[in-house]
Design a protein around this motif. Sequence first.
Motif: not given
Length: 372
Positions: A111, A113-114, A169-170, A197-198
């Motif tokens: 991801a 954005e992470t 949560s990342g 996940g994130e």
Amino acid sequence: MDAITTTIELAEAERLDRLRLIRSDNVGPRTFRSLLDHCGSAQAAIAQLPELARRGGAGRTLRICSKDEAHAELTASRKLGIRLLALGENGYPSRLATLDDAPPLLAVRGADETLMRPIIAIVGSRNASAAGLKFAGQLAHELGEAGFVIISGLARGIDQAAHRRSIASGTIAVLAGGHDRIYPPEHEDLLTSILAGEGAAISEMPLGHEPRARDFPRRNRLISGAALGVVVVEAAHRSGSLITARMAGEQGREVFAVPGSPLDPRAAGTNDLIKQGAMLVTGAPDIIDAVAPIMARPKSLPLREDDDEPFAPDPENHDRDQIVSLLGPTPVSLDDLIRISGIAPAVVRTVLLELELAGKLERHRGGLASLS
């Protein structure tokens, strides 16, 4: 918060040329940047590599990554969902981009954005205690709930405990080898969970690269460089986690340490860090309070060569000989070479670039250089 906007978007031809340049012999992140400053573009730099290396005294022909090799790497990377991001492109961690030795191309999975959110590194002993593992996991979870992404090295012990508790949560795994050469192998399932996940995984190494001992300190500079600060949970004397803490200090990042029993050798390194000025940590609020003012400040751009002091086209042999005579195994700064030699900065920088491409110069942090 802590995000930056896209500043560039590379054309595919330029991405291919930059990949060829960084995969060529004797071209590291600092040399890559110098070559772009010297030549104006990756394509022009590639064309000048053989001549620059020859002038530096190379004893053999410099291996230059071919278009076919670079194209094959790009194709294979895309099949695995890997993006090769350049400095300034969306998804490139903003604080990592401020380093003078930031990877010119960063291989990213997961991801984007992470990678753009505020990041805290948690590192520590591979042979961690039960208490250390529990605390690392608790800290990662609490920081994740507060909006922070956890970054670590996917190693056994503290690293994996921090990753596992921050999957939801990342979390970011920094790899010492290529994306297809996970170390340790038993953490492939952990990496799969992170990416599902994130989370994300990053590496500066090409596909197929098996991590070697010298690759782990290189990886560690990415862990600390991408983060606001580094938390060391457990570390013995002369451990890799202390290298990460030292790099964090050199990079201007905050260094945090969790105190431990003086009877446990796994706490010797962290206790020493506290004596040396690292912030003592007993919970997530200690870290959150410390980094809040940093997040409000603008990030510093990496130091660049002065545009008013260009590189020299072809230094005179007597200038080159004088600069080489001043170099030795002890690192020396560019400013000292210029001052002592009395030679123009453009000439000194060009000679250092030639020597590096010839495999005769080693760059060090802080703008220092020595003969290799």
